[in-house]
Write a protein that holds these residues in place. Structure first.
Motif, PDB file in Angstrom:
ATOM      1  N   TYR A  71     -22.975  42.980  54.470  1.00 34.21           N
ATOM      2  CA  TYR A  71     -22.202  42.438  53.349  1.00 34.21           C
ATOM      3  C   TYR A  71     -21.372  41.214  53.756  1.00 34.21           C
ATOM      4  O   TYR A  71     -20.852  40.505  52.893  1.00 34.21           O
ATOM      5  N   ASP A  72     -21.256  40.994  55.053  1.00 33.69           N
ATOM      6  CA  ASP A  72     -20.485  39.852  55.536  1.00 33.69           C
ATOM      7  C   ASP A  72     -21.353  38.619  55.774  1.00 33.69           C
ATOM      8  O   ASP A  72     -20.851  37.583  56.224  1.00 33.69           O
ATOM      9  N   ASP A  73     -22.631  38.703  55.449  1.00 33.47           N
ATOM     10  CA  ASP A  73     -23.564  37.602  55.686  1.00 33.47           C
ATOM     11  C   ASP A  73     -23.879  36.891  54.375  1.00 33.47           C
ATOM     12  O   ASP A  73     -24.583  37.441  53.524  1.00 33.47           O
ATOM     13  N   PRO A  74     -23.394  35.663  54.189  1.00 36.25           N
ATOM     14  CA  PRO A  74     -23.660  34.935  52.949  1.00 36.25           C
ATOM     15  C   PRO A  74     -25.149  34.778  52.645  1.00 36.25           C
ATOM     16  O   PRO A  74     -25.548  34.720  51.476  1.00 36.25           O
ATOM     17  N   LYS A  75     -25.956  34.729  53.682  1.00 40.45           N
ATOM     18  CA  LYS A  75     -27.399  34.539  53.473  1.00 40.45           C
ATOM     19  C   LYS A  75     -28.023  35.723  52.745  1.00 40.45           C
ATOM     20  O   LYS A  75     -29.007  35.554  52.012  1.00 40.45           O
ATOM     21  N   TRP A  77     -26.514  37.609  50.379  1.00 39.81           N
ATOM     22  CA  TRP A  77     -26.179  37.452  48.969  1.00 39.81           C
ATOM     23  C   TRP A  77     -27.032  36.353  48.327  1.00 39.81           C
ATOM     24  O   TRP A  77     -27.536  36.511  47.206  1.00 39.81           O
ATOM     25  N   ALA A  78     -27.192  35.257  49.044  1.00 42.95           N
ATOM     26  CA  ALA A  78     -27.995  34.147  48.535  1.00 42.95           C
ATOM     27  C   ALA A  78     -29.441  34.578  48.325  1.00 42.95           C
ATOM     28  O   ALA A  78     -30.066  34.249  47.308  1.00 42.95           O
ATOM     29  N   ALA A  79     -29.977  35.310  49.287  1.00 39.63           N
ATOM     30  CA  ALA A  79     -31.370  35.743  49.204  1.00 39.63           C
ATOM     31  C   ALA A  79     -31.594  36.711  48.041  1.00 39.63           C
ATOM     32  O   ALA A  79     -32.680  36.727  47.444  1.00 39.63           O
ATOM     33  N   ASP A  80     -30.581  37.514  47.719  1.00 37.90           N
ATOM     34  CA  ASP A  80     -30.713  38.433  46.577  1.00 37.90           C
ATOM     35  C   ASP A  80     -30.939  37.660  45.282  1.00 37.90           C
ATOM     36  O   ASP A  80     -31.812  37.998  44.482  1.00 37.90           O
ATOM     37  N   VAL A  81     -30.122  36.631  45.073  1.00 37.60           N
ATOM     38  CA  VAL A  81     -30.259  35.817  43.864  1.00 37.60           C
ATOM     39  C   VAL A  81     -31.605  35.097  43.870  1.00 37.60           C
ATOM     40  O   VAL A  81     -32.315  35.058  42.851  1.00 37.60           O
ATOM     41  N   ALA A  82     -31.980  34.546  45.018  1.00 38.20           N
ATOM     42  CA  ALA A  82     -33.257  33.842  45.122  1.00 38.20           C
ATOM     43  C   ALA A  82     -34.426  34.767  44.822  1.00 38.20           C
ATOM     44  O   ALA A  82     -35.410  34.360  44.190  1.00 38.20           O
ATOM     45  N   ILE A 104     -18.389  34.020  44.151  1.00 39.74           N
ATOM     46  CA  ILE A 104     -18.612  33.851  45.588  1.00 39.74           C
ATOM     47  C   ILE A 104     -20.099  33.968  45.887  1.00 39.74           C
ATOM     48  O   ILE A 104     -20.670  33.162  46.632  1.00 39.74           O
ATOM     49  N   VAL A 105     -20.741  34.966  45.284  1.00 41.38           N
ATOM     50  CA  VAL A 105     -22.183  35.150  45.466  1.00 41.38           C
ATOM     51  C   VAL A 105     -22.941  33.931  44.953  1.00 41.38           C
ATOM     52  O   VAL A 105     -23.879  33.440  45.602  1.00 41.38           O
ATOM     53  N   LEU A 106     -22.539  33.436  43.810  1.00 41.97           N
ATOM     54  CA  LEU A 106     -23.137  32.225  43.247  1.00 41.97           C
ATOM     55  C   LEU A 106     -23.013  31.067  44.232  1.00 41.97           C
ATOM     56  O   LEU A 106     -23.977  30.321  44.471  1.00 41.97           O
ATOM     57  N   SER A 107     -21.847  30.911  44.828  1.00 46.88           N
ATOM     58  CA  SER A 107     -21.619  29.825  45.778  1.00 46.88           C
ATOM     59  C   SER A 107     -22.440  30.013  47.053  1.00 46.88           C
ATOM     60  O   SER A 107     -22.937  29.037  47.637  1.00 46.88           O
ATOM     61  N   ASP A 108     -22.585  31.276  47.479  1.00 48.05           N
ATOM     62  CA  ASP A 108     -23.437  31.553  48.635  1.00 48.05           C
ATOM     63  C   ASP A 108     -24.863  31.084  48.359  1.00 48.05           C
ATOM     64  O   ASP A 108     -25.523  30.501  49.230  1.00 48.05           O
ATOM     65  N   TYR A 109     -25.341  31.341  47.143  1.00 51.10           N
ATOM     66  CA  TYR A 109     -26.692  30.914  46.767  1.00 51.10           C
ATOM     67  C   TYR A 109     -26.799  29.389  46.785  1.00 51.10           C
ATOM     68  O   TYR A 109     -27.759  28.826  47.323  1.00 51.10           O
ATOM     69  N   LEU A 110     -25.815  28.718  46.209  1.00 50.16           N
ATOM     70  CA  LEU A 110     -25.838  27.257  46.163  1.00 50.16           C
ATOM     71  C   LEU A 110     -25.840  26.658  47.566  1.00 50.16           C
ATOM     72  O   LEU A 110     -26.528  25.672  47.833  1.00 50.16           O
ATOM     73  N   ALA A 112     -27.031  28.004  50.295  1.00 55.68           N
ATOM     74  CA  ALA A 112     -28.292  28.273  50.999  1.00 55.68           C
ATOM     75  C   ALA A 112     -29.507  27.629  50.344  1.00 55.68           C
ATOM     76  O   ALA A 112     -30.427  27.186  51.033  1.00 55.68           O
ATOM     77  N   TYR A 113     -29.523  27.555  49.004  1.00 54.83           N
ATOM     78  CA  TYR A 113     -30.738  27.145  48.295  1.00 54.83           C
ATOM     79  C   TYR A 113     -30.574  25.882  47.457  1.00 54.83           C
ATOM     80  O   TYR A 113     -31.566  25.351  46.956  1.00 54.83           O
TER      81      TYR A 113
END
Length: 274
Positions: A71-75, A77-82, A104-110, A112-113
Motif C-alpha cells: 500500500y506504500d507503493d504508488p506504482k 495504485w497507478a497500475a490498478d487504475v491502468a 492521491i491515487v489519481l495523482s499516482d496514476y498521472l 506513472a502513466y
C-alpha cells in the motif's frame, strides 16, 4: 449496470462497476480512504444518465483484493487504475475523478502513466500527495481527531474513531441518514490493517501537477474538516489548466450534500473538454 473484475500488475483483483451508456464518455470514480464504490449513491445514478460511469473499489476496499503489503507503493495504485482502463478498452477521452484519498491515487496514476488516455481530471475534497512535510497534504481536524482509533482492531474503539467525522461526509442535512450509514458501514468493513497502511506512506506529486497538459477541475468545501480546503487550493495553484468550485460552508462529501449540483458542475466541466 455490471460488476466486473480485473487483475492488477501485482496480482491483486480489482472490482469495479460500470453503468450508463456504452458510448458515453468514460468517467472513472475513485473513492476515498475506507470507502467503497457504493459511496457515490444517487450521484452515480445521475451521472450515469450521461456518462459511462466506472466506479472502482480501491485495493483493500469493498470487494477488491486486500493484499498484506504494497500500500506504500504508488506504482501499485497507478497500475490498478491502468488495469481498469485497459479492461474497459479506454484509451482516450476519459475523465478521472478522485474524492479524498482517491485524489492521491489519481495523482499516482498521472505520475506513472501520464494523460494519454484522459481528457480531464477532477479532484473532489482531495489532495495530490500524502505524508508529513508534504505541501498540500495537511490532514484536517476531524481526521486528526479520528487517528489512531480508526486503525484499531477493537470494534468499539474503531467506531469511536469514525464518530469523530460526524456529518463531515454528508453535510448537516437531516435527510442523509441512509447515505451516512452506508459510508460508515463501508468504512468499518475495510480491514483495520488497510486503513492504517494507507496513511503510512509519503509521496509528493507536485511536479506531476505542474506538468499536467489536460484541464483540471477542483471541487472543495470551504468547511471541509477532513481534507482542508487549502489542499484543494494547492492543486489549483500548481495545475496549469485548473478551474475551481469552492462550495461555501460545505464539508467533505459534496456529492452527498448536493448530488444534483455536484453532477451539474461536473457535467459542465466535462462538456467543455475536447
Amino acid at each position: 449496470m455490471a460488476i466486473r473484475e480485473v487483475v492488477s500488475a501485482d496480482g491483486t483483483n480489482i472490482v469495479y462497476q460500470v453503468s450508463g451508456p456504452e458510448q458515453g464518455r468514460p468517467l472513472v470514480l475513485l473513492h476515498g480512504w475506507a470507502g467503497t464504490l457504493r459511496c457515490w449513491g444517487r450521484t452515480a445514478e445521475i451521472l450515469a444518465e450521461t456518462f459511462r460511469v466506472v466506479a472502482v473499489d480501491l485495493r483493500g476496499h469493498g470487494y477488491s483484493g486486500a493484499p498484506e503489503a504494497g500500500y506504500d507503493d504508488p506504482k501499485n495504485w497507478a497500475a490498478d487504475v491502468a488495469a481498469v482502463l485497459a479492461a474497459e478498452d479506454i484509451t482516450a477521452g476519459a475523465v478521472l475523478l478522485g474524492w479524498s484519498y482517491g485524489g492521491i491515487v489519481l495523482s499516482d496514476y498521472l505520475t506513472a502513466y501520464g494523460t494519454g488516455a484522459l481528457a480531464g481530471v477532477v479532484y473532489c475534497g482531495s489532495q495530490a500527495g500524502i505524508g508529513r512535510g508534504v505541501e498540500g497534504a495537511q490532514p484536517g481536524p476531524a481526521m486528526q481527531k479520528a487517528i489512531p482509533d480508526v486503525f484499531e482492531e477493537s470494534a468499539g474503539r474503531a467506531m469511536r474513531g469514525f464518530a469523530a467525522f460526524g456529518n463531515a461526509n454528508t453535510g448537516p442535512g437531516r435527510d442523509k441518514g441512509e447515505d451516512a450509514q452506508r459510508l460508515f458501514g463501508g468504512s468499518l468493513a475495510t480491514p483495520p490493517r488497510v486503513r492504517k497502511a494507507l496513511f503510512y506512506r509519503t509521496v509528493d506529486n507536485t511536479e506531476t501537477l505542474r506538468n499536467l497538459d489536460v484541464p483540471v477541475f477542483v471541487m472543495h468545501g470551504t468547511a471541509d474538516p477532513v481534507v482542508p480546503v487549502e489542499n484543494g487550493r494547492y492543486i489549483a495553484e500548481h495545475a496549469p489548466q485548473a478551474r475551481t468550485s469552492f462550495w461555501d460552508d460545505a464539508q467533505h462529501g459534496l456529492f452527498v450534500e448536493d448530488p444534483q449540483r455536484f453532477a451539474d458542475e461536473l457535467t459542465e466541466f466535462v462538456a467543455s473538454l475536447r
